[in-house]
Motif scaffolding. Structure first.
Motif, PDB file in Angstrom:
ATOM      1  N   ARG A 173       0.852  -1.188   0.000  1.00  0.00           N
ATOM      2  CA  ARG A 173       0.000   0.000   0.000  1.00  0.00           C
ATOM      3  C   ARG A 173       0.895   1.247   0.000  1.00  0.00           C
ATOM      4  O   ARG A 173       2.127   1.137   0.072  1.00  0.00           O
ATOM      5  CB  ARG A 173      -0.922   0.000   1.228  1.00  0.00           C
ATOM      6  CG  ARG A 173      -0.209  -0.170   2.545  1.00  0.00           C
ATOM      7  CD  ARG A 173      -1.194  -0.444   3.683  1.00  0.00           C
ATOM      8  NE  ARG A 173      -0.519  -0.605   4.963  1.00  0.00           N
ATOM      9  CZ  ARG A 173      -0.022  -1.756   5.408  1.00  0.00           C
ATOM     10  NH1 ARG A 173      -0.137  -2.856   4.671  1.00  0.00           N
ATOM     11  NH2 ARG A 173       0.573  -1.810   6.587  1.00  0.00           N
ATOM     12  N   LYS A 174       0.258   2.380  -0.049  1.00  0.00           N
ATOM     13  CA  LYS A 174       1.013   3.628  -0.169  1.00  0.00           C
ATOM     14  C   LYS A 174       1.995   3.825   0.981  1.00  0.00           C
ATOM     15  O   LYS A 174       3.127   4.260   0.778  1.00  0.00           O
ATOM     16  CB  LYS A 174       0.039   4.811  -0.232  1.00  0.00           C
ATOM     17  CG  LYS A 174       0.711   6.158  -0.440  1.00  0.00           C
ATOM     18  CD  LYS A 174      -0.317   7.263  -0.536  1.00  0.00           C
ATOM     19  CE  LYS A 174       0.361   8.621  -0.736  1.00  0.00           C
ATOM     20  NZ  LYS A 174      -0.633   9.724  -0.832  1.00  0.00           N
ATOM     21  N   GLY A 175       1.608   3.458   2.196  1.00  0.00           N
ATOM     22  CA  GLY A 175       2.462   3.697   3.345  1.00  0.00           C
ATOM     23  C   GLY A 175       3.679   2.806   3.438  1.00  0.00           C
ATOM     24  O   GLY A 175       4.653   3.137   4.123  1.00  0.00           O
ATOM     25  N   ASN A 176       3.643   1.630   2.799  1.00  0.00           N
ATOM     26  CA  ASN A 176       4.788   0.714   2.920  1.00  0.00           C
ATOM     27  C   ASN A 176       5.439   0.383   1.583  1.00  0.00           C
ATOM     28  O   ASN A 176       6.297  -0.505   1.514  1.00  0.00           O
ATOM     29  CB  ASN A 176       4.355  -0.589   3.607  1.00  0.00           C
ATOM     30  CG  ASN A 176       3.372  -1.401   2.766  1.00  0.00           C
ATOM     31  OD1 ASN A 176       3.131  -1.106   1.599  1.00  0.00           O
ATOM     32  ND2 ASN A 176       2.795  -2.422   3.369  1.00  0.00           N
ATOM     33  N   TYR A 177       5.037   1.088   0.531  1.00  0.00           N
ATOM     34  CA  TYR A 177       5.564   0.723  -0.783  1.00  0.00           C
ATOM     35  C   TYR A 177       7.067   0.964  -0.889  1.00  0.00           C
ATOM     36  O   TYR A 177       7.757   0.290  -1.657  1.00  0.00           O
ATOM     37  CB  TYR A 177       4.840   1.507  -1.891  1.00  0.00           C
ATOM     38  CG  TYR A 177       5.081   0.916  -3.259  1.00  0.00           C
ATOM     39  CD1 TYR A 177       4.495  -0.282  -3.620  1.00  0.00           C
ATOM     40  CD2 TYR A 177       5.925   1.566  -4.166  1.00  0.00           C
ATOM     41  CE1 TYR A 177       4.727  -0.837  -4.867  1.00  0.00           C
ATOM     42  CE2 TYR A 177       6.165   1.012  -5.419  1.00  0.00           C
ATOM     43  CZ  TYR A 177       5.571  -0.187  -5.761  1.00  0.00           C
ATOM     44  OH  TYR A 177       5.818  -0.744  -6.990  1.00  0.00           O
ATOM     45  N   TRP A 178       7.584   1.884  -0.069  1.00  0.00           N
ATOM     46  CA  TRP A 178       9.025   2.148  -0.103  1.00  0.00           C
ATOM     47  C   TRP A 178       9.824   0.912   0.322  1.00  0.00           C
ATOM     48  O   TRP A 178      10.967   0.721  -0.126  1.00  0.00           O
ATOM     49  CB  TRP A 178       9.368   3.322   0.812  1.00  0.00           C
ATOM     50  CG  TRP A 178       9.076   3.055   2.269  1.00  0.00           C
ATOM     51  CD1 TRP A 178       7.921   3.286   2.930  1.00  0.00           C
ATOM     52  CD2 TRP A 178       9.990   2.510   3.227  1.00  0.00           C
ATOM     53  NE1 TRP A 178       8.013   2.916   4.240  1.00  0.00           N
ATOM     54  CE2 TRP A 178       9.290   2.444   4.461  1.00  0.00           C
ATOM     55  CE3 TRP A 178      11.312   2.085   3.169  1.00  0.00           C
ATOM     56  CZ2 TRP A 178       9.879   1.949   5.621  1.00  0.00           C
ATOM     57  CZ3 TRP A 178      11.900   1.602   4.339  1.00  0.00           C
ATOM     58  CH2 TRP A 178      11.188   1.537   5.549  1.00  0.00           C
TER      59      TRP A 178
END
Length: 340
Positions: free
Chosen positions: A171-176
């Motif tokens: 998801r956006k918060g853990n895509y890094w």
């Protein structure tokens, strides 16, 4: 002049003891190989499931690190199994042999049908069976150990699920995190192998004692020498019973590099903790609980708990220790009838 009847009786007793020791050695080796087969599957399921290491290399690493774990941290669990559940003065050659036969027979059946097994609980069940027949089970120690057999797998499940939710689903918060994994793929693969070796070390600290405990209780070998001699045999179980590895890796849940690392670190750490506390704990149960947690994240609770292998494995964990207990009780009873 010496009584010839007494001489014949001494010779018969010596021969019987010699045969007893020979049978104990044989069944100790069989038991160690069966234990090693299941623990190899649990230790390297992550690396094998991700297809980043060959079975030959995994086997060599398992033998080395399991032996290292046994000789460095295997003493506390050995003491529990050799004197904690049943007093050592009650475990003679006959009782030791019965424990090994009951436990190894139960585990052999599980490995034969490629079913991950509750190794330590089967061993404890066999010892309890002997203690019940003799009327001398230390229920205080048994009551201390029993909650951990439930709590540690439960802790593995929830801890793995908590850590797994940090990275899955993407998801956006853990895509890094995934971007970092792609750029550091080779290093992460190496870390998965290191984590698998950590698992092999962890199961060596606990599960080799399953073989050594009854031998030390019968005063056949010292805990230190027994751990040193039987740890390599335990490791060779990876060659004798490799089939469970394929079943565990392919039929429970597919593992990625990140989830594989989490499973290894959680299960290995909990096993080392139990070893330091002297608690005989099934590494397979702890590892499978972690795999179930990943399964619920990737496939959902309904699909995971509805998996036939999950259901069969969970049932086996509850039933096989009882089978080992009953078998040990019956075998010792038969032995006494025949001896009389």
């Amino acid at each position: 002049m010496r009584d010839p009847h007494a001489a014949a009786e001494d010779q018969y007793g010596w021969g019987r003891d010699l045969m007893g020791y020979l049978l104990i050695i044989i069944f100790a080796i069989i038991f160690a190989l069966n234990l090693g087969g299941g623990n190899f599957a649990a230790s390297f399921v992550a690396a094998s499931g991700c297809r980043i290491i060959s079975r030959a290399k995994a086997t060599a690493l398992f033998i080395g690190f399991a032996a290292l774990g046994a000789v460095t941290l295997g003493q506390p669990v050995t003491r529990t199994l050799s004197r904690g559940i049943v007093a050592p003065q009650l475990i003679g050659l006959e009782a030791c042999l019965v424990i090994l036969i009951a436990a190894s027979s139960t585990l052999f059946l599980a490995n034969l049908i490629h079913l991950p097994q509750s190794t330590s609980l089967v061993t404890v069940g066999s010892i309890v069976g002997v203690g019940l027949f003799l009327g001398k089970v230390n229920y205080r120690i048994f009551g201390f150990l029993a909650p951990y057999w439930v709590l540690l797998p439960v802790a593995a499940f929830f801890l793995t699920r908590y850590l797994g939710k940090l990275i899955y689903p993407p998801r956006k918060g853990n895509y890094w995190i995934y971007e970092k994994v792609v750029s550091q793929g080779k290093r992460l693969k190496a870390f998965v192998i290191i984590a698998s070796c950590y698992n092999a070390f962890a199961c060596g600290t606990n599960n080799v004692a399953n073989v050594v405990g009854p031998l030390a209780g019968a005063n056949i070998v010292s805990p230190t020498l027994g751990l040193a001699l039987l740890a390599p045999v335990f490791g060779l179980g990876a060659l004798a019973f490799p089939g469970t590895l394929k079943v565990t890796a392919e039929k429970i849940v597919p593992l990625g590099l990140l989830t594989a690392t989490i499973v290894c670190l959680v299960s290995g750490t909990l096993m080392i903790l139990s070893s330091c506390l002297g608690i005989p704990q099934s590494f397979v149960m702890v590892k499978m609980a972690s795999l179930f947690a990943i399964g619920t994240l990737k496939n959902g609770h309904r699909i995971t708990w509805g998996n036939p292998l999950v259901l069969k494995t969970s049932l086996a964990w509850m039933v096989t220790p009882l089978i080992a207990t009953a078998l040990a009780y019956a075998l010792l009873g038969v032995w006494h009838v025949v001896s009389d």
